[in-house]
Design a protein around this motif. Structure first.
Motif, short mmCIF file in Angstrom:
data_model
loop_
_atom_site.label_atom_id
_atom_site.label_comp_id
_atom_site.label_asym_id
_atom_site.label_seq_id
_atom_site.Cartn_x
_atom_site.Cartn_y
_atom_site.Cartn_z
N LEU A 182 -61.03 -60.52 45.72
CA LEU A 182 -60.84 -59.75 44.50
C LEU A 182 -61.30 -60.59 43.32
CD1 LEU A 182 -59.53 -57.01 43.84
CD2 LEU A 182 -57.39 -58.23 43.52
N PHE B 116 -51.96 -53.56 43.21
CA PHE B 116 -52.26 -54.35 44.41
C PHE B 116 -51.36 -53.95 45.58
CE2 PHE B 116 -51.96 -58.33 46.93
CZ PHE B 116 -53.30 -58.42 47.29
N VAL C 223 -52.63 -51.03 47.77
CA VAL C 223 -53.94 -51.12 48.41
C VAL C 223 -53.77 -51.42 49.89
CG1 VAL C 223 -56.09 -52.44 48.50
CG2 VAL C 223 -55.08 -51.87 46.30
N SER D 42 -55.23 -53.18 52.66
CA SER D 42 -56.21 -54.25 52.83
C SER D 42 -56.97 -54.11 54.15
CB SER D 42 -55.52 -55.61 52.79
OG SER D 42 -56.47 -56.65 53.07
#
Length: 94
Positions: A19, A81, A84, A86
């Protein structure tokens, strides 16, 4: 953070999958990217720029406009975050 300018000629390597974000310090700016492959929007992701759990002090770059930063349409609707999913998986060594 690191300041990248034409005068200092500094570049920054962001490893694949990491990121990253930036703020421009002048109104007339050009940002260029080098990528490992052809841009694939379906593989692109983002996270809200001001997510408090990440804790980036954007003011270290100078004052933000009162109306906030100018964001792309994609960044304006970015999730936190924590929200999200991943694509990366971590397995601790035993």
């Amino acid at each position: 953070g690191v300041e990248l300018t034409a005068a200092n000629g500094t570049q920054l390597l962001v490893p694949k999958g990491f990121l990253h974000g930036f703020v421009t310090l002048t109104e007339d700016v050009e940002v260029q990217y080098k990528c490992t492959d052809v841009y694939a929007p379906d593989c692109d992701g983002n996270v809200r720029w001001d997510d408090p759990t990440i804790g980036i002090d954007w003011a270290m770059c100078g004052p933000l406009p009162d109306e906030g930063p100018q964001l792309s349409a994609k960044d304006a609707i970015a999730p936190l975050f924590a929200d999200v999913a991943s694509p990366f998986r971590y397995e601790a060594a035993e």
